[in-house]
Design a protein around this motif. Structure first.
Motif, PDB file in Angstrom:
ATOM      1  N   ASP A  35     -18.420 -14.029 -42.397  1.00 15.73           N
ATOM      2  CA  ASP A  35     -19.685 -14.612 -42.854  1.00 15.73           C
ATOM      3  C   ASP A  35     -20.881 -13.834 -42.329  1.00 15.73           C
ATOM      4  OD1 ASP A  35     -18.311 -16.549 -44.236  1.00 15.73           O
ATOM      5  OD2 ASP A  35     -18.517 -18.074 -42.674  1.00 15.73           O
ATOM      6  N   LYS A  36     -20.789 -13.354 -41.115  1.00 13.97           N
ATOM      7  CA  LYS A  36     -21.897 -12.617 -40.488  1.00 13.97           C
ATOM      8  C   LYS A  36     -22.120 -11.257 -41.157  1.00 13.97           C
ATOM      9  CE  LYS A  36     -24.438 -11.486 -36.667  1.00 13.97           C
ATOM     10  NZ  LYS A  36     -25.801 -11.907 -36.664  1.00 13.97           N
ATOM     11  N   PHE A  37     -21.040 -10.520 -41.384  1.00 12.64           N
ATOM     12  CA  PHE A  37     -21.164  -9.156 -41.905  1.00 12.64           C
ATOM     13  C   PHE A  37     -20.988  -9.060 -43.415  1.00 12.64           C
ATOM     14  CE2 PHE A  37     -19.843  -8.623 -37.454  1.00 12.64           C
ATOM     15  CZ  PHE A  37     -20.953  -7.952 -36.996  1.00 12.64           C
ATOM     16  N   GLY A  38     -20.399 -10.063 -44.022  1.00 10.59           N
ATOM     17  CA  GLY A  38     -20.208 -10.059 -45.461  1.00 10.59           C
ATOM     18  C   GLY A  38     -18.810  -9.620 -45.837  1.00 10.59           C
ATOM     19  N   MET A  39     -18.306 -10.234 -46.913  1.00  8.11           N
ATOM     20  CA  MET A  39     -16.931  -9.952 -47.351  1.00  8.11           C
ATOM     21  C   MET A  39     -16.761  -8.498 -47.761  1.00  8.11           C
ATOM     22  SD  MET A  39     -16.487 -13.394 -49.654  1.00  8.11           S
ATOM     23  CE  MET A  39     -18.090 -13.158 -50.405  1.00  8.11           C
ATOM     24  N   VAL A  40     -17.678  -7.996 -48.554  1.00 10.46           N
ATOM     25  CA  VAL A  40     -17.565  -6.620 -49.040  1.00 10.46           C
ATOM     26  C   VAL A  40     -17.732  -5.635 -47.884  1.00 10.46           C
ATOM     27  CG1 VAL A  40     -18.605  -4.900 -50.549  1.00 10.46           C
ATOM     28  CG2 VAL A  40     -18.278  -7.229 -51.363  1.00 10.46           C
ATOM     29  N   ASN A  41     -18.633  -5.922 -46.965  1.00 13.30           N
ATOM     30  CA  ASN A  41     -18.819  -5.030 -45.822  1.00 13.30           C
ATOM     31  C   ASN A  41     -17.565  -4.959 -44.955  1.00 13.30           C
ATOM     32  OD1 ASN A  41     -21.412  -4.383 -46.588  1.00 13.30           O
ATOM     33  ND2 ASN A  41     -22.323  -6.018 -45.395  1.00 13.30           N
ATOM     34  N   VAL A  42     -16.852  -6.063 -44.840  1.00 11.49           N
ATOM     35  CA  VAL A  42     -15.596  -6.060 -44.079  1.00 11.49           C
ATOM     36  C   VAL A  42     -14.566  -5.182 -44.792  1.00 11.49           C
ATOM     37  CG1 VAL A  42     -13.647  -7.514 -43.366  1.00 11.49           C
ATOM     38  CG2 VAL A  42     -15.985  -8.259 -42.924  1.00 11.49           C
ATOM     39  N   ILE A  43     -14.528  -5.256 -46.113  1.00  8.81           N
ATOM     40  CA  ILE A  43     -13.588  -4.423 -46.879  1.00  8.81           C
ATOM     41  C   ILE A  43     -13.951  -2.942 -46.728  1.00  8.81           C
ATOM     42  CG2 ILE A  43     -12.766  -3.885 -49.207  1.00  8.81           C
ATOM     43  CD1 ILE A  43     -13.150  -6.941 -49.811  1.00  8.81           C
TER      44      ILE A  43
END
Length: 189
Positions: A35-43
């Motif tokens: 939630d903090k970094f974003g789903m796409v950013n984690v990918i």
């Protein structure tokens, strides 16, 4: 690890255990992190960490040096799965969540591992070097991470924002449904 560096079999088990143990605290906080970094950013971060991991593997000369790269499984496996599962959850049309979650897992663990083994084996045979095969995979992971980041910035972000607006409107509508369907008059006190 075993063939190229002469690692004892127990070391293979230890490296896998290390990756799993390091991941436990991250999995506990995975919802917060995604939630903090974003789903796409984690990918995207997972793709970049695959690059670090594979390029790192290509340079090790001692099997014990594999431990830091195995610890990167936090990003390349565990947080990637959480991020992609959440992405599928918010993006899936009604009635397709289980199917798309299965496709996501199958793409990573089935198709991805299968193609990785096939292409990696061909590279190893053609260049007679496991290290070079790992290096090529690492560079490809970096490249795909950057390409996906650029795509998301230029096009994907707009699609995600539009979709999230739609989801927010649906959620707001669901909050109002009990009031709209009620036969009782709303009385102010």
């Amino acid at each position: 690890l075993k063939e190229d560096l002469g690692a004892p079999i127990y070391l293979l088990g230890l490296t896998i255990t290390t990756g799993a143990l390091v991941s436990i605290p991250f999995l506990y906080y995975s919802d917060f992190l995604v939630d903090k970094f974003g789903m796409v950013n984690v990918i995207i971060w997972a793709l970049l960490m695959y690059g670090v991991r594979y390029v790192g593997y290509s340079y090790i000369t001692c099997p014990w040096y594999a431990f830091p790269f195995e610890a990167l499984e936090v990003f390349t496996l565990y947080l990637l799965r959480v991020g992609s599962a959440k992405y599928v959850k918010v993006s899936a049309p009604p009635g397709t969540l289980a199917t798309l979650t299965g496709l996501s897992g199958g793409a990573h663990f089935g198709f991805g591992k299968g193609m990785g083994g096939l292409v990696g084996g061909v590279l190893k045979d053609q260049f007679s070097s496991t290290a070079l095969a790992f290096r090529i995979f690492g560079i490809a992971a970096f490249a795909f991470g950057v390409i996906y980041a650029i795509f998301h910035c230029l096009y994907g972000r707009k699609v995600d924002e539009k979709h999230m607006e739609k989801v927010a409107m649906e959620a707001e509508k669901m909050k109002m449904t009990p009031f709209l369907e009620s036969d009782k008059p709303i009385v102010k006190k």
